[in-house]
Design an enzyme around this catalytic site. Structure first.
Site: not given
Ligand code: NAP
Length: 295
Positions: A196, A234
């Site tokens: 990642y 979260r």
């Molecule tokens: P999450 O809750 O796991 O949500 C990820 C989203 O991406 C979901 O809607 C998922 O869809 C979608 N996705 C994954 N593969 C895809 C594809 N091939 N086509 C279209 N959609 C796809 O993650 P999050 O925490 O909201 O993270 C959002 C972004 O912030 C990510 O890029 C993550 O790396 C970044 N980020 C998050 C954190 C954190 O603490 N949460 C920290 C740093 C960076 P499905 O529901 O269909 O799987």
């Protein structure tokens, strides 16, 4: 002449930070907001949730790892809006399952977070209108990986002359090195969630390159493109112990998406808590990385 509405689009917006970004844009962006998701039922459910709150996003299907799906979205945007004003590349994955081999984790994570996001940019960046804003959701883990990789890799990733082709070569090499079990010997970092973290190094550096290209090829258009970290949030990815709500996680990406039309920057930067963080190995890392067990 047809006059089109302004339009903002968020990838992976059926849940988590993406959904919170759409909610905030619906409240603040002067135009239409398109919530995209790869699963139609989950996408529609998210739209209904926001409708129940009195908001009116539109929905379009998008699997960022399906080129046809990206092109169908591009055609929709051209037909309905004649272009795009805000693009937020939020979709991403992190594999935390120890039963999946490191190589498979590297292959899958690199594909979605780097290569598929790059495909979206390749298709949609040409549609971005003057004064448009592009935000790539990277991670502070990219800075951690930069800090702990070899000096040779640090030099390559911070180079101001690195090309997109060279970056693609490095991302492919990482995946190949995990396959051959030589990733540590080849200078890749020994950090938590390394696939990642390296995929997000790719996205942070790709964002710098894309911004330089925009400055060179579309100098008068005043498009601002940045990568950012939402903080530790979260969501399914961040887990229940994380420090921020999805709404708080959406603040920095939305700030970058709504930079005023006369803003000259940030552009080509990595942004955390609405502040530019220098992309260099010596930079001080935020204390919450210790709390979440990364450092
Ligand atoms: P999450 O809750 O796991 O949500 C990820 C989203 O991406 C979901 O809607 C998922 O869809 C979608 N996705 C994954 N593969 C895809 C594809 N091939 N086509 C279209 N959609 C796809 O993650 P999050 O925490 O909201 O993270 C959002 C972004 O912030 C990510 O890029 C993550 O790396 C970044 N980020 C998050 C954190 C954190 O603490 N949460 C920290 C740093 C960076 P499905 O529901 O269909 O799987």
């Amino acid at each position: 002449m047809t006059s089109y509405s302004r339009v903002a689009l968020v990838t992976g917006a059926n849940r988590g930070i993406g959904l919170a970004i759409v909610r905030s844009l619906c409240q603040q962006f002067p135009g239409d907001v398109v919530l995209t998701a790869r699963d139609a039922a989950q996408g529609h459910a998210a739209v209904q949730q926001l409708q129940a709150e009195g908001l009116s996003p539109r929905f379009h299907l998008l699997d960022i790892c399906n080129r046809q799906s990206i092109r169908a979205l591009r055609d929709f945007l051209l037909k309905e809006y004649g272009g795009l004003d805000v693009l937020i590349n939020n979709a991403g994955i992190a594999i935390k399952d120890d039963r999946t081999s490191l190589h498979l984790q590297a292959e899958m994570t690199m594909k979605t977070n780097f290569f598929c996001t790059r495909d979206v940019c390749t298709e949609l960046l040409p549609l971005v209108r003057p004064q448009g804003r592009v935000v790539n959701l990277s991670s502070t883990l990219s800075l951690v990986a930069l800090k702990f990789c070899s000096p040779e890799l640090q030099q390559k990733f911070t180079s101001e002359t690195i090309t997109e082709e060279e970056l693609v070569g490095l991302m492919n090499k990482f995946v190949e090195d995990t396959k051959n079990g030589v990733h540590l010997k080849e200078g890749w970092p020994s950090v938590k969630l390394v696939p990642y973290a390296v995929s997000k190094v790719g996205l942070t550096v790709l964002s710098r390159i894309q911004a330089w290209k925009l400055s060179e090829q579309r100098a008068g258009d005043k498009i601002l493109l940045n990568s950012c970290c939402p903080g530790w949030v979260r969501t399914n990815m961040g887990g229940p112990e994380a420090l921020k709500s999805p709404e708080e996680g959406a603040e920095t990406p939305v700030y970058l998406a709504l930079l005023p039309s006369n803003a000259k920057g940030p552009h080509g930067e990595f942004v955390l808590e609405k502040k530019v963080v220098q992309w260099e190995p010596g930079v001080e890392l935020p204390a919450w990385l210790e709390v979440c067990g990364v450092l």
